[in-house]
Write a protein that holds these residues in place. Sequence first.
Motif, PDB file in Angstrom:
ATOM      1  N   LEU A 135       5.853 -24.263  12.268  1.00 22.00           N
ATOM      2  CA  LEU A 135       5.495 -23.079  13.044  1.00 22.00           C
ATOM      3  C   LEU A 135       4.127 -23.254  13.696  1.00 22.00           C
ATOM      4  CD1 LEU A 135       6.768 -20.353  13.680  1.00 22.00           C
ATOM      5  CD2 LEU A 135       5.450 -19.378  11.791  1.00 22.00           C
ATOM      6  N   GLY A 136       3.193 -23.826  12.905  1.00 21.13           N
ATOM      7  CA  GLY A 136       1.852 -24.058  13.439  1.00 21.13           C
ATOM      8  C   GLY A 136       1.864 -24.989  14.632  1.00 21.13           C
ATOM      9  N   GLN A 137       2.704 -26.013  14.552  1.00 21.44           N
ATOM     10  CA  GLN A 137       2.789 -26.954  15.675  1.00 21.44           C
ATOM     11  C   GLN A 137       3.378 -26.288  16.916  1.00 21.44           C
ATOM     12  OE1 GLN A 137       4.818 -29.916  13.234  1.00 21.44           O
ATOM     13  NE2 GLN A 137       3.310 -31.440  13.898  1.00 21.44           N
ATOM     14  N   TYR A 138       4.377 -25.404  16.694  1.00 20.20           N
ATOM     15  CA  TYR A 138       4.936 -24.666  17.835  1.00 20.20           C
ATOM     16  C   TYR A 138       3.841 -23.851  18.519  1.00 20.20           C
ATOM     17  CZ  TYR A 138       9.846 -25.689  16.964  1.00 20.20           C
ATOM     18  OH  TYR A 138      11.046 -26.309  16.828  1.00 20.20           O
ATOM     19  N   LEU A 139       3.021 -23.166  17.682  1.00 22.76           N
ATOM     20  CA  LEU A 139       1.936 -22.362  18.238  1.00 22.76           C
ATOM     21  C   LEU A 139       0.959 -23.243  19.004  1.00 22.76           C
ATOM     22  CD1 LEU A 139       1.186 -19.806  15.387  1.00 22.76           C
ATOM     23  CD2 LEU A 139       2.109 -19.361  17.673  1.00 22.76           C
ATOM     24  N   GLN A 140       0.660 -24.399  18.421  1.00 22.70           N
ATOM     25  CA  GLN A 140      -0.252 -25.329  19.063  1.00 22.70           C
ATOM     26  C   GLN A 140       0.320 -25.776  20.415  1.00 22.70           C
ATOM     27  OE1 GLN A 140      -0.822 -28.949  16.909  1.00 22.70           O
ATOM     28  NE2 GLN A 140      -2.720 -29.471  17.969  1.00 22.70           N
ATOM     29  N   ALA A 141       1.654 -26.038  20.445  1.00 22.52           N
ATOM     30  CA  ALA A 141       2.297 -26.487  21.679  1.00 22.52           C
ATOM     31  C   ALA A 141       2.174 -25.417  22.766  1.00 22.52           C
ATOM     32  CB  ALA A 141       3.764 -26.806  21.419  1.00 22.52           C
ATOM     33  N   LEU A 142       2.286 -24.150  22.333  1.00 22.79           N
ATOM     34  CA  LEU A 142       2.224 -23.077  23.328  1.00 22.79           C
ATOM     35  C   LEU A 142       0.803 -22.877  23.838  1.00 22.79           C
ATOM     36  CD1 LEU A 142       4.656 -20.468  21.740  1.00 22.79           C
ATOM     37  CD2 LEU A 142       5.017 -21.845  23.793  1.00 22.79           C
ATOM     38  N   THR A 143      -0.170 -23.015  22.933  1.00 23.42           N
ATOM     39  CA  THR A 143      -1.556 -22.746  23.347  1.00 23.42           C
ATOM     40  C   THR A 143      -2.205 -23.980  23.954  1.00 23.42           C
ATOM     41  OG1 THR A 143      -2.156 -23.143  21.053  1.00 23.42           O
ATOM     42  CG2 THR A 143      -2.013 -20.842  21.752  1.00 23.42           C
ATOM     43  N   HIS A 144      -1.870 -25.162  23.453  1.00 27.97           N
ATOM     44  CA  HIS A 144      -2.468 -26.399  23.982  1.00 27.97           C
ATOM     45  C   HIS A 144      -1.365 -27.349  24.439  1.00 27.97           C
ATOM     46  CE1 HIS A 144      -5.534 -24.759  21.232  1.00 27.97           C
ATOM     47  NE2 HIS A 144      -6.373 -25.170  22.183  1.00 27.97           N
ATOM     48  N   PRO A 145      -0.951 -27.240  25.683  1.00 27.72           N
ATOM     49  CA  PRO A 145       0.150 -28.078  26.160  1.00 27.72           C
ATOM     50  C   PRO A 145      -0.162 -29.571  26.061  1.00 27.72           C
ATOM     51  CG  PRO A 145      -0.309 -26.298  27.707  1.00 27.72           C
ATOM     52  CD  PRO A 145      -1.411 -26.266  26.686  1.00 27.72           C
ATOM     53  N   ALA A 146      -1.446 -29.945  26.017  1.00 28.62           N
ATOM     54  CA  ALA A 146      -1.772 -31.369  26.008  1.00 28.62           C
ATOM     55  C   ALA A 146      -1.744 -31.976  24.604  1.00 28.62           C
ATOM     56  CB  ALA A 146      -3.148 -31.595  26.645  1.00 28.62           C
ATOM     57  N   SER A 147      -1.624 -31.117  23.560  1.00 29.12           N
ATOM     58  CA  SER A 147      -1.579 -31.622  22.193  1.00 29.12           C
ATOM     59  C   SER A 147      -0.276 -32.385  21.962  1.00 29.12           C
ATOM     60  CB  SER A 147      -1.669 -30.439  21.229  1.00 29.12           C
ATOM     61  OG  SER A 147      -0.546 -29.606  21.430  1.00 29.12           O
ATOM     62  N   PRO A 148      -0.191 -33.197  20.884  1.00 30.27           N
ATOM     63  CA  PRO A 148       1.053 -33.953  20.640  1.00 30.27           C
ATOM     64  C   PRO A 148       2.308 -33.071  20.576  1.00 30.27           C
ATOM     65  CG  PRO A 148      -0.720 -34.792  19.270  1.00 30.27           C
ATOM     66  CD  PRO A 148      -1.279 -33.579  19.981  1.00 30.27           C
ATOM     67  N   PRO A 149       2.284 -31.929  19.830  1.00 24.24           N
ATOM     68  CA  PRO A 149       3.501 -31.087  19.849  1.00 24.24           C
ATOM     69  C   PRO A 149       3.776 -30.543  21.257  1.00 24.24           C
ATOM     70  CG  PRO A 149       2.017 -30.409  18.087  1.00 24.24           C
ATOM     71  CD  PRO A 149       1.252 -31.386  18.929  1.00 24.24           C
ATOM     72  N   GLY A 150       2.700 -30.266  22.001  1.00 26.34           N
ATOM     73  CA  GLY A 150       2.864 -29.806  23.384  1.00 26.34           C
ATOM     74  C   GLY A 150       3.545 -30.860  24.230  1.00 26.34           C
ATOM     75  N   GLU A 151       3.153 -32.119  24.018  1.00 28.62           N
ATOM     76  CA  GLU A 151       3.798 -33.234  24.727  1.00 28.62           C
ATOM     77  C   GLU A 151       5.305 -33.231  24.478  1.00 28.62           C
ATOM     78  OE1 GLU A 151       2.324 -36.654  26.068  1.00 28.62           O
ATOM     79  OE2 GLU A 151       1.226 -34.970  26.935  1.00 28.62           O
ATOM     80  N   VAL A 152       5.675 -33.075  23.187  1.00 27.12           N
ATOM     81  CA  VAL A 152       7.102 -33.103  22.831  1.00 27.12           C
ATOM     82  C   VAL A 152       7.853 -32.003  23.591  1.00 27.12           C
ATOM     83  CG1 VAL A 152       8.762 -32.737  20.969  1.00 27.12           C
ATOM     84  CG2 VAL A 152       6.707 -34.114  20.562  1.00 27.12           C
ATOM     85  N   LEU A 153       7.259 -30.790  23.576  1.00 25.67           N
ATOM     86  CA  LEU A 153       7.966 -29.665  24.197  1.00 25.67           C
ATOM     87  C   LEU A 153       7.974 -29.742  25.721  1.00 25.67           C
ATOM     88  CD1 LEU A 153       8.222 -28.438  21.418  1.00 25.67           C
ATOM     89  CD2 LEU A 153       7.395 -26.265  22.340  1.00 25.67           C
ATOM     90  N   TRP A 154       6.798 -30.027  26.297  1.00 26.10           N
ATOM     91  CA  TRP A 154       6.678 -29.847  27.754  1.00 26.10           C
ATOM     92  C   TRP A 154       6.882 -31.106  28.565  1.00 26.10           C
ATOM     93  CZ3 TRP A 154       7.711 -25.214  27.763  1.00 26.10           C
ATOM     94  CH2 TRP A 154       7.105 -24.294  26.895  1.00 26.10           C
TER      95      TRP A 154
END
Lengths: 251, 328
Positions: B31-50
């Motif tokens: 869940l934390g990584q999902y939040l990170q992806a939404l707030t920081h698109p450049a983070s590793p989880p953000g990379e996966v999603l976007w």
Amino acid sequence: MTAAWTLNGVSARLNGKRALDAADLVAWPGEVVGVVGPNGAGKTSLLRAGLGLLPLTSGEARLSGQRLDQLTAAQRAGLVGYLPQDRRVAWNLPAEVVAGLGAIDLPEVQALILARDRLASVGAGDLATRGVLDMSGGERARVLLARLLCARAPLLVADEPIAGLDPDAQLLTLDLLRAEAARGAAVVVTLHDLSLAARCCDRVIVLDQGRVAAEGVPGVALASDVLARVFKLDGALVESPAGPVLAARRL
Amino acid sequence: MSLVRLCLIMLALLALAAAVAILLGETPLSLGQYLQALTHPASPPGEVLWTIRAPRVAMAILVGGALGLAGATMQGLLRNPLADPGVLGVSAISGLGAALAIAGGLAAVPGAIELSALAGALVAGGAVVAIALRLREPEALILFGVAISAFGGALTALVFNLAPSPVAIAEILAWLMGSVENRDWTDSLRAIVPMAVGAALCLKAGRGLRMLTLGEEAARMSGLPMPRLRAYAVAGAALLTGAAVAGAGVIGFVGLAAPHMVRALVKDDPRRILWPSALAGALLLVVADLAARLAPTDQELKLGVVTALFGAPVFALLAWRAARSWRS
């Protein structure tokens, strides 16, 4: 008065064979003209050639005095409504939508109002929202006739409008076309039933092998010698209380 | 149901499916990584999603929408509920075009695969329509499509046969199986131009498609400029198919199934069915791609394989129903 439809010495070929040979036809406002003839005589070809659906090899066709080849698709549709022989409908659209396709010059809502009115006049008012593929062949034929009437054109051309219908629907169809003629339209129909042709048409054109073999009021065009020569029938039209009836046997 | 409301409902469904497809995948995220992806698109989880999942979902939406709209247009144009770019061989010839480009070593040239896929689709689409004008029976057209498909397949086999290297063969094969893996945003941008033009042409042809319900001759006499509308429909469907094949390879049966998902809701109207079919196609492909990703297999399933597995039985069912209505 200008004729609604004039075919002058029209010739045409179909599948490499001569389908029409210098055929003439004139339809005046207010009259019903029947085109009859044996199978393969060129009845459908005559209609198609006169509507621009079959290229002419010679002769010319005019709608309300204007040369067919100089009309746009929209102008032509304003001058003639056509009911083809093929009554297959591809999709199960409601009857009112199918009938409304005859009035593309109107906005969709008005076309639907007109369509419901015409459906009522062909005795299919209660079918307006039914899908056309859920209907019997006779019901579908009425819907397609309503589509033709929605065209409000000065010339109505119907290819075998009564084929495959029960006797009541046949007479109703011809009555409705007669009513259109009474309102001032010219109506041209191809028919196989010579009794009904004699009863319902003001004039009859007899085709044989792509040529006009006889033409005139039913009593003249369907005289005994024409029946023998063109249809290979030994007989005559006899008067009955309901109108003329063909009494004939094979020659 | 009004057309607008139907489209809005389908859009909502599509958005839901897209969101699920972006959130779910092989890489499990907390869940934390999902939040990170939404707030920081450049983070590793953000990379996966976007940059991995979202472009892939976008491509599935575009390709599915294009195929659904192309299928609905072809069904209307040919007055045949079995028409579809795949069934009629348009996809096969388009795939052949792409295969030729790859075998010819043009894979690296920008736009080469796209252009040859488009050219193939236009040639096959034109041939199908020219033949359809001469055939009265709807079954005959499907048989003709079988012939085009078989010919396209034979020529593609010939390309394999004569291919210079196993690498080219593997590349073509991967292409023909159809997939939206490893797509980035520029792939979507490149596909969107021909697709938008194709969609505009198909929608412009809508009036003509509805009139064709009455048959060829009645439509020609209706007053509509039928030759022009017919050309729009052919060009539009071919552009959409070609762009879909260029973007994702050969993906069958979406164009066939999508219109049937919404047919009853638009009362069989060949004009009103166009937009809902595009949305249904997009929805189908997003779900199919999610299934391909989540299926517990060692090798990831190819999207074209998934749609064919489900689509072929659907085709059989539709053929059974159509055959009964043609007989009556």
